[in-house]
Design an enzyme around this catalytic site. Sequence first.
Site, PDB file in Angstrom:
ATOM      1  N   GLY A  16       0.802  -1.286  -0.268  1.00 22.48           N
ATOM      2  CA  GLY A  16      -0.255   0.599  -0.206  1.00 22.48           C
ATOM      3  C   GLY A  16       0.572   1.155  -0.342  1.00 22.48           C
ATOM      4  N   ARG A  17       0.139   2.393  -0.471  1.00 18.57           N
ATOM      5  CA  ARG A  17       1.027   3.548  -0.175  1.00 18.57           C
ATOM      6  C   ARG A  17       0.065   4.679   0.217  1.00 18.57           C
ATOM      7  NH1 ARG A  17       4.543   3.461  -4.615  1.00 18.57           N
ATOM      8  NH2 ARG A  17       3.796   1.727  -6.244  1.00 18.57           N
ATOM      9  N   SER A  19       0.363   9.006   2.369  1.00 19.63           N
ATOM     10  CA  SER A  19       0.767  10.703   2.273  1.00 19.63           C
ATOM     11  C   SER A  19       2.725  10.244   3.202  1.00 19.63           C
ATOM     12  CB  SER A  19       0.143  11.155   2.687  1.00 19.63           C
ATOM     13  OG  SER A  19       0.015  11.073   4.138  1.00 19.63           O
ATOM     14  N   ALA A  20       2.834   9.622   4.160  1.00 16.86           N
ATOM     15  CA  ALA A  20       3.928   9.171   4.598  1.00 16.86           C
ATOM     16  C   ALA A  20       4.842   8.403   3.790  1.00 16.86           C
ATOM     17  CB  ALA A  20       4.048   8.668   6.144  1.00 16.86           C
ATOM     18  N   ASP A 130      -2.481   9.744  15.609  1.00 15.82           N
ATOM     19  CA  ASP A 130      -3.415   9.434  13.842  1.00 15.82           C
ATOM     20  C   ASP A 130      -4.343   8.735  14.259  1.00 15.82           C
ATOM     21  OD1 ASP A 130      -3.846  10.339  11.127  1.00 15.82           O
ATOM     22  OD2 ASP A 130      -2.640   9.105  10.747  1.00 15.82           O
TER      23      ASP A 130
END
Length: 412
Positions: A16-17, A19-20, A130
């Site tokens: 997976g991808r 933003s971090a 988060d």
Amino acid sequence: MARKIGSRYTAHQILGRGSAGTVWLGEGPEGPVAIKLLREDLSSDQELVGRFVQERTALLGLEHPNVVSVRDLVVDGNDLALVMDLVRGTDLRTRLDRERRLAPEAAVAIAADVADGLAAAHAAGVVHRDVKPENVLLDMQGPLGPGGSHRALLTDFGVAKLIDNPRRTRATKIIGTPDYLAPEIVEGLPPRASVDIYALATVLYELLAGFTPFGGGHPGAVLRRHVTETVVPLPGIPDELWQLLVQCLAKAPASRLRASELAARLRELLPLLAGMPPLDVDEPDVEPVREEDGEPEEPVPSAGPVRRGAVPLVPGARPSDSNRDTHTSMRVPAPDELAGGAHGTARAPRAAGAPRPGSARNRTTTRRRRLTLAACTVALVTAVGVGTWLATSSDEDAPPPQDTKNSAPTSP
């Protein structure tokens, strides 16, 4: 294509991808692992690399059945990576996308697991910052819990803190996911353990309702709602559970429970929720963005469910790129902006099929009613005018009346 991560690990496949960074399925000396490889621009930040190393002891020392353990931190050239346990299952966001909402017993059991993980982290001096469904993994290989729930594990500890540069973000920027940000973060205060409690209560609300209490629309509007609006009760849940949610969604951090207290209270409620079906409420329509925010007044219809930057850490979970970043960097709204952005109370959940006041459907319905009323008014005025004209015409054609009292008799 496989790539080496440091001297001990090999990354084989992208899971997976976010933003971090990118999450890989990898292999280490002790078997399969999940490797979170942070973005290259982050790995080139020397200050961040320094903080990364400083956090090593805290992150590696966090061991708990409801926490995805960090096995290693790798700093090697341009590579900056966290090596974590591989959980064989899926993330909570993927389950929500599939089921929309969970039965209360399962939702509370998952939230209790996450609260237990947070309690261990807070005791070690670590704040997650988060907490959201993307960062909760469900162990599909373990035994089932209350309501058929799988054991929940919280992941990505320390990532928000690692990518947060204090010189650039203090009092001017917000690092986090808008739907789950505590009011004190929006107001520019430093995050304490209580921000995780607020975020977890938001996740529990979402598990029950299928939507977050203050989410939807422009991110700036979401931030304002966290500060200015009150959460509206969900129909159909026991009052004890609702009061617990209200306490943990309090605007004042000191009013919220500690993680250990929240976990204990949630588990006490499980027998009361046994057998309850998922709630039957419709998701509120997205609030229209105000013209002063620089966007059109009418909401743009969505083609499907809005995702919030899922970063699955397990095999089989869908990779997803989203414009709702895991860590959204935003300017802290000024006090006058926060004060001016209130719309009263939060968007109220409603029974299935009923439009929410102020929603697009409600405005359309109201507009139609006004048009119908106007048409009826015109028809009524027209009818009255025609009736008056007919009456006047009849009076003009009739012979003038004779006054029998004052008229003199005519002679033959």
